[in-house]
Design an enzyme around this catalytic site. Structure first.
Site, PDB file in Angstrom:
ATOM      1  N   HIS A   1     -59.007  19.642 -96.670  1.00 29.16           N
ATOM      2  CA  HIS A   1     -59.114  20.191 -95.377  1.00 29.16           C
ATOM      3  C   HIS A   1     -59.124  21.650 -95.732  1.00 29.16           C
ATOM      4  O   HIS A   1     -57.957  22.439 -95.485  1.00 29.16           O
ATOM      5  CB  HIS A   1     -58.360  19.727 -94.661  1.00 29.16           C
ATOM      6  CG  HIS A   1     -58.454  19.899 -93.033  1.00 29.16           C
ATOM      7  ND1 HIS A   1     -58.211  19.290 -91.980  1.00 29.16           N
ATOM      8  CD2 HIS A   1     -58.904  21.304 -92.510  1.00 29.16           C
ATOM      9  CE1 HIS A   1     -58.504  20.001 -90.863  1.00 29.16           C
ATOM     10  NE2 HIS A   1     -58.969  21.208 -91.173  1.00 29.16           N
TER      11      HIS A   1
ATOM     12  N   GLU B   1     -62.855  17.761 -94.697  1.00 25.35           N
ATOM     13  CA  GLU B   1     -62.489  17.846 -93.411  1.00 25.35           C
ATOM     14  C   GLU B   1     -62.575  19.383 -92.970  1.00 25.35           C
ATOM     15  O   GLU B   1     -62.212  20.252 -93.741  1.00 25.35           O
ATOM     16  CB  GLU B   1     -61.044  17.079 -92.842  1.00 25.35           C
ATOM     17  CG  GLU B   1     -60.920  15.820 -93.548  1.00 25.35           C
ATOM     18  CD  GLU B   1     -59.624  15.429 -93.138  1.00 25.35           C
ATOM     19  OE1 GLU B   1     -59.228  14.058 -92.905  1.00 25.35           O
ATOM     20  OE2 GLU B   1     -58.677  16.151 -92.807  1.00 25.35           O
TER      21      GLU B   1
ATOM     22  N   HIS C   1     -53.493  11.233 -89.699  1.00 25.12           N
ATOM     23  CA  HIS C   1     -52.432  12.069 -89.372  1.00 25.12           C
ATOM     24  C   HIS C   1     -51.038  11.197 -89.075  1.00 25.12           C
ATOM     25  O   HIS C   1     -50.979  10.670 -88.301  1.00 25.12           O
ATOM     26  CB  HIS C   1     -52.832  12.720 -87.864  1.00 25.12           C
ATOM     27  CG  HIS C   1     -52.152  14.151 -87.968  1.00 25.12           C
ATOM     28  ND1 HIS C   1     -52.493  15.090 -88.195  1.00 25.12           N
ATOM     29  CD2 HIS C   1     -51.007  14.482 -87.273  1.00 25.12           C
ATOM     30  CE1 HIS C   1     -51.893  16.101 -87.806  1.00 25.12           C
ATOM     31  NE2 HIS C   1     -50.685  15.716 -87.227  1.00 25.12           N
TER      32      HIS C   1
END
Length: 237
Positions: A43, A70, A190
């Site tokens: 990410h 991401e 998450h």
């Protein structure tokens, strides 16, 4: 079996804290795959405080499983993804300077923008996923963008589960059922951890993939990276 994609942002954070190339991000990615991990997630953020844009380019050559990038689809990010051509891009509405992801997309308000970005990625052979909260209207909105998958933002579930409230998974079950009905693939991520991943996986119908970074790397400090990856794989069977 639900696939495990390991987010290696924290490895980059540790490397950057000292400078140099220890730990070696590329070697860690190779090792995670050798240990059984079925994908690598990164990410990159605009300030490159952990994953650098060059890391994304370098990783392309050594990932033999699934490569997932991401991020917020701003111009530099879009250009990076089109250059690297990962297997999957996960669109996340991060604000600049955000410590971590904190909410899913409003897929209704941002439908036109998301549709345009998704079409560009799909035209280049990249599977798309939208980061969403477990809200039925947001799932329906995601379908209208043409995305291939959604990624359920699981912070709320993880928090409730840590308090002993197993009913915190209910919105995710309903969201998954709707996604299945609409023909959307389902990813999740998450705050998923060894403590809650088995319960989550067993209750979410059609869960294709989980992306786990912070918890997995933290657990590996005590348990070892090889062992931790395989503990997740066993819980995801």
């Amino acid at each position: 079996m639900t696939k495990l994609s390991v987010n290696i942002n924290k490895i980059a954070t540790l490397r950057n804290a000292r400078g140099g190339n220890v730990p070696d991000l590329l070697k860690v990615a190779v090792d995670i795959q050798r240990f059984g991990g079925q994908g690598i997630t990164i990410h990159p953020r605009p300030d490159e405080r952990h994953i650098r844009y060059q890391d994304a380019r370098d990783l392309k050559a050594i990932i033999t499983t699934e490569y997932n990038i991401e991020g917020n689809p701003q111009h530099n990010f879009i250009d990076l993804v089109l250059e690297c051509r990962p297997d999957q891009v996960t669109l996340v509405p991060d604000a600049i300077g955000a410590i971590t992801s904190s909410a899913g997309w409003d897929t209704i308000k941002n439908q036109e923008y998301l549709t345009e970005v998704i079409q560009e990625f799909q035209k280049n052979g990249i599977r798309t996923s939208i980061f969403v909260d477990p809200i039925l209207e947001m799932i329906e909105g995601a379908k209208k963008t043409g995305t291939d998958r959604i990624e359920l933002y699981t912070e709320s579930f993880a928090h409730q589960y840590s308090l002993g409230n197993e009913r915190g998974i209910d919105p995710y079950v309903e969201a998954a059922k709707l996604a299945n009905e609409l023909g959307l693939g389902i990813n999740a991520g998450h705050d998923l951890s060894l403590d809650n991943i088995k319960f989550f996986k067993e209750n979410i119908p059609g869960l294709l993939e989980v992306s786990i970074g912070h918890a997995l790397i933290s657990e590996a400090l005590y348990l070892g990276l090889d062992n931790t990856v395989n503990m997740y794989l066993n819980k995801l069977k």
